[in-house]
Design a protein around this motif. Structure first.
Motif, PDB file in Angstrom:
ATOM      1  N   UNK A 117       0.834  -1.203   0.000  1.00 19.95           N
ATOM      2  CA  UNK A 117       0.000   0.000   0.000  1.00 19.95           C
ATOM      3  C   UNK A 117       0.867   1.251   0.000  1.00 19.95           C
ATOM      4  N   UNK A 118       1.955   1.247   0.754  1.00 22.32           N
ATOM      5  CA  UNK A 118       2.841   2.408   0.751  1.00 22.32           C
ATOM      6  C   UNK A 118       3.551   2.529  -0.591  1.00 22.32           C
ATOM      7  N   UNK A 119       3.995   1.399  -1.151  1.00 25.68           N
ATOM      8  CA  UNK A 119       4.683   1.422  -2.448  1.00 25.68           C
ATOM      9  C   UNK A 119       3.835   2.054  -3.537  1.00 25.68           C
ATOM     10  N   UNK A 120       2.538   1.798  -3.515  1.00 26.26           N
ATOM     11  CA  UNK A 120       1.642   2.266  -4.569  1.00 26.26           C
ATOM     12  C   UNK A 120       0.966   3.589  -4.226  1.00 26.26           C
ATOM     13  N   UNK A 121       1.308   4.178  -3.090  1.00 28.78           N
ATOM     14  CA  UNK A 121       0.698   5.448  -2.692  1.00 28.78           C
ATOM     15  C   UNK A 121       1.224   6.567  -3.595  1.00 28.78           C
ATOM     16  N   UNK A 122       0.381   7.495  -4.014  1.00 24.30           N
ATOM     17  CA  UNK A 122       0.856   8.597  -4.864  1.00 24.30           C
ATOM     18  C   UNK A 122       2.031   9.345  -4.227  1.00 24.30           C
ATOM     19  N   UNK A 123       3.097   9.500  -4.995  1.00 16.54           N
ATOM     20  CA  UNK A 123       4.272  10.205  -4.509  1.00 16.54           C
ATOM     21  C   UNK A 123       5.323   9.332  -3.857  1.00 16.54           C
ATOM     22  N   UNK A 124       5.027   8.039  -3.641  1.00 16.89           N
ATOM     23  CA  UNK A 124       5.993   7.147  -3.011  1.00 16.89           C
ATOM     24  C   UNK A 124       7.095   6.769  -3.994  1.00 16.89           C
ATOM     25  N   UNK A 125       8.254   6.402  -3.437  1.00 13.73           N
ATOM     26  CA  UNK A 125       9.395   5.940  -4.216  1.00 13.73           C
ATOM     27  C   UNK A 125       9.825   4.584  -3.700  1.00 13.73           C
ATOM     28  N   UNK A 126      10.605   3.870  -4.523  1.00 15.27           N
ATOM     29  CA  UNK A 126      11.089   2.543  -4.139  1.00 15.27           C
ATOM     30  C   UNK A 126      12.534   2.386  -4.578  1.00 15.27           C
ATOM     31  N   UNK A 127      13.331   1.746  -3.748  1.00 18.99           N
ATOM     32  CA  UNK A 127      14.725   1.507  -4.107  1.00 18.99           C
ATOM     33  C   UNK A 127      14.825   0.388  -5.133  1.00 18.99           C
ATOM     34  N   UNK A 128      15.981   0.274  -5.779  1.00 17.38           N
ATOM     35  CA  UNK A 128      16.093  -0.556  -6.968  1.00 17.38           C
ATOM     36  C   UNK A 128      16.665  -1.938  -6.785  1.00 17.38           C
ATOM     37  N   UNK A 129      17.048  -2.333  -5.555  1.00 16.08           N
ATOM     38  CA  UNK A 129      17.578  -3.681  -5.373  1.00 16.08           C
ATOM     39  C   UNK A 129      16.431  -4.683  -5.459  1.00 16.08           C
ATOM     40  N   UNK A 130      16.522  -5.703  -6.306  1.00 16.11           N
ATOM     41  CA  UNK A 130      15.361  -6.579  -6.529  1.00 16.11           C
ATOM     42  C   UNK A 130      14.962  -7.413  -5.314  1.00 16.11           C
ATOM     43  N   UNK A 131      15.907  -7.756  -4.452  1.00 18.52           N
ATOM     44  CA  UNK A 131      15.586  -8.575  -3.279  1.00 18.52           C
ATOM     45  C   UNK A 131      15.401  -7.737  -2.029  1.00 18.52           C
ATOM     46  N   UNK A 132      16.220  -6.696  -1.859  1.00 20.14           N
ATOM     47  CA  UNK A 132      16.195  -5.885  -0.636  1.00 20.14           C
ATOM     48  C   UNK A 132      15.729  -4.479  -1.001  1.00 20.14           C
ATOM     49  N   UNK A 133      14.475  -4.363  -1.399  1.00 17.03           N
ATOM     50  CA  UNK A 133      13.940  -3.056  -1.783  1.00 17.03           C
ATOM     51  C   UNK A 133      13.044  -2.506  -0.692  1.00 17.03           C
ATOM     52  N   UNK A 134      13.030  -1.187  -0.604  1.00 15.91           N
ATOM     53  CA  UNK A 134      12.222  -0.458   0.376  1.00 15.91           C
ATOM     54  C   UNK A 134      11.386   0.585  -0.351  1.00 15.91           C
ATOM     55  N   UNK A 135      10.248   0.941   0.241  1.00 18.03           N
ATOM     56  CA  UNK A 135       9.422   2.034  -0.262  1.00 18.03           C
ATOM     57  C   UNK A 135       9.400   3.141   0.773  1.00 18.03           C
ATOM     58  N   UNK A 136       9.365   4.382   0.304  1.00 17.07           N
ATOM     59  CA  UNK A 136       9.332   5.522   1.220  1.00 17.07           C
ATOM     60  C   UNK A 136       8.436   6.604   0.656  1.00 17.07           C
ATOM     61  N   UNK A 137       7.833   7.355   1.561  1.00 13.81           N
ATOM     62  CA  UNK A 137       6.929   8.435   1.193  1.00 13.81           C
ATOM     63  C   UNK A 137       7.191   9.618   2.110  1.00 13.81           C
ATOM     64  N   UNK A 138       7.633  10.721   1.533  1.00 12.01           N
ATOM     65  CA  UNK A 138       7.908  11.906   2.325  1.00 12.01           C
ATOM     66  C   UNK A 138       9.191  12.579   1.870  1.00 12.01           C
ATOM     67  N   UNK A 139       9.521  13.717   2.466  1.00 11.67           N
ATOM     68  CA  UNK A 139      10.645  14.519   1.993  1.00 11.67           C
ATOM     69  C   UNK A 139      12.012  13.846   2.142  1.00 11.67           C
ATOM     70  N   UNK A 140      12.140  12.835   3.016  1.00 12.88           N
ATOM     71  CA  UNK A 140      13.429  12.156   3.173  1.00 12.88           C
ATOM     72  C   UNK A 140      13.507  10.859   2.360  1.00 12.88           C
ATOM     73  N   UNK A 141      12.536  10.637   1.468  1.00 12.13           N
ATOM     74  CA  UNK A 141      12.524   9.392   0.705  1.00 12.13           C
ATOM     75  C   UNK A 141      13.808   9.205  -0.096  1.00 12.13           C
ATOM     76  N   UNK A 142      14.264  10.251  -0.773  1.00 16.45           N
ATOM     77  CA  UNK A 142      15.471  10.120  -1.599  1.00 16.45           C
ATOM     78  C   UNK A 142      16.708   9.896  -0.743  1.00 16.45           C
ATOM     79  N   UNK A 143      16.725  10.427   0.489  1.00 10.94           N
ATOM     80  CA  UNK A 143      17.853  10.188   1.390  1.00 10.94           C
ATOM     81  C   UNK A 143      17.900   8.729   1.834  1.00 10.94           C
ATOM     82  N   UNK A 144      16.733   8.134   2.035  1.00  3.75           N
ATOM     83  CA  UNK A 144      16.645   6.762   2.511  1.00  3.75           C
ATOM     84  C   UNK A 144      16.913   5.738   1.417  1.00  3.75           C
ATOM     85  N   UNK A 145      16.391   5.995   0.230  1.00  4.79           N
ATOM     86  CA  UNK A 145      16.395   4.981  -0.828  1.00  4.79           C
ATOM     87  C   UNK A 145      17.650   5.074  -1.674  1.00  4.79           C
TER      88      UNK A 145
END
Length: 273
Positions: A117-145
Motif C-alpha cells: 500500500x505504501x509502495x503504490x501510494x501517490x508520490x511514493x518511491x522505491x529503491x532498486x535492489x530486486x531482493x532488498x527493496x524499500x518504499x518511502x513516502x515523504x521529503x526524506x525518501x530520496x535520502x533513505x532509498x
C-alpha cells in the motif's frame, strides 16, 4: 477487517479503530511530527479498522505531518532468491519470470499489506535492489532509498534510517519481523557471516547478487540454539530501553529508537559471536 465480529456487535462499548484514533494512538506512543518512521503492520491484529490499510497510511501521515517520512521493507513477491535449490523443471519455469521493475513489481505478500500500500501510494518511491527493496513516502525518501551493492549495510536504507535518527513503529506486528536487526548484523564486527548468492532478472538481463543471508541465517545462530534471531535481537533493544510499548485497538504497539536499537543488537552480536 471489513465488518464487526459477533463479539464486537455484542459489546455496546466497543469502538472501531479510525484514522484519527491511529494518529492519536501513535502520537501517545511517541511518534512526532517530522519523524522518519519505518513501519511494520499486522492489520488483523488491530481489529476493526474503518477503511482498512488505507486508513492506517492516512493516520500515520497525519501523525508525522508533511515533513515526516514513512518507510517500509518491500522485497519482491515470488523473487527467485531460493530457485537454485529447487528441481530443474521449477528453475526453468522462472526463466519466464517478468523482470524486476521498482515501479511495477509487487512487495512480498508475507510482509503484510502495508508495504504494498505504501509502495503504490501517490508520490511514493522505491529503491532498486530486486531482493532488498524499500518504499518511502515523504521529503526524506530520496535520502533513505540509496542505491548500493550492500543494501543491509551503512549506505543502505536502514543505515540511512539510523543516520537520520529515525524510529521503527510496530502496529500489531511481531517483534521477530524487526528488519532493522539485519542492519545490525551487517555492521557488527564479527567473523563467520553468511552470504547468499543468487541471480535476478532486472531489465533485459539476469544479474548476479550476493547479500547477507537474512533468510537462512546470517550468523551461526543454530549453534547457539537460537531459532528466531531477530526476536532475540529485538529483545536486546527492549531490555536496553530503546523501545516503548503501547496499545492501539486490539494490538500491541512498539516504538523503537533506530540508533539505540542497532547499538544494542550490535553489542549482543559482538559479545555472542
Amino acid at each position: 477487517m471489513a465488518f464487526p465480529s459477533a463479539v464486537m456487535l455484542g459489546d455496546p462499548d466497543f469502538v472501531p479503530v479510525t484514522r484519527s484514533g491511529i494518529t492519536r494512538g501513535v502520537q501517545a506512543l511517541g511518534v512526532r511530527a517530522g519523524d522518519v518512521l519505518m513501519v511494520h503492520v499486522r492489520l488483523s491484529a488491530l481489529g476493526w479498522v474503518v477503511g482498512g490499510i488505507d486508513t492506517v497510511v492516512h493516520g500515520l501521515r497525519d501523525a508525522v505531518g508533511p515533513n515526516g517520512t514513512l518507510l517500509a521493507f518491500c522485497g519482491w513477491d515470488d523473487s527467485p532468491y531460493h530457485v537454485k535449490f529447487w528441481p530443474e523443471t521449477w528453475q526453468r519455469a522462472y526463466d519466464d519470470l517478468p523482470p524486476f521493475d521498482p515501479a511495477v513489481s509487487s512487495a512480498r505478500r508475507d510482509f503484510g499489506r502495508f508495504p504494498e500500500r505504501l509502495r503504490t501510494w501517490p508520490g511514493a518511491s522505491r529503491s532498486g535492489h530486486p531482493e532488498v527493496s524499500f518504499a518511502a513516502l515523504g521529503p526524506h525518501a530520496s535520502d533513505l532509498l540509496t542505491e548500493t551493492d550492500d543494501p543491509w549495510g551503512p549506505d543502505g536504507p536502514l543505515g540511512q534510517l539510523v543516520a537520520l535518527d529515525g524510529r521503527v513503529l510496530f502496529l500489531g506486528a511481531p517483534l521477530k519481523t524487526l528488519t532493522l536487526c539485519h542492519h545490525a548484523e551487517a555492521i557488527a564486527d564479527v567473523e563467520g557471516k553468511r552470504f547468499h548468492e543468487y541471480r535476478m532478472p532486472v531489465g533485459a538481463e539476469w544479474r548476479d547478487y550476493s547479500t547477507l543471508d537474512t533468510f537462512y541465517g546470517s550468523l551461526p545462530y543454530d549453534a547457539h540454539g537460537i531459532d528466531h534471531p531477530v526476536a532475540v535481537l529485538a529483545e536486546q533493544a527492549v531490555q536496553a530501553g530503546a523501545a516503548r510499548e503501547g496499545k492501539l485497538g486490539e494490538a500491541t504497539t512498539w516504538l523503537f529508537n533506530a540508533p539505540a536499537t542497532v547499538a544494542a543488537a550490535v553489542h549482543w552480536i559482538e559479545r555472542t559471536f
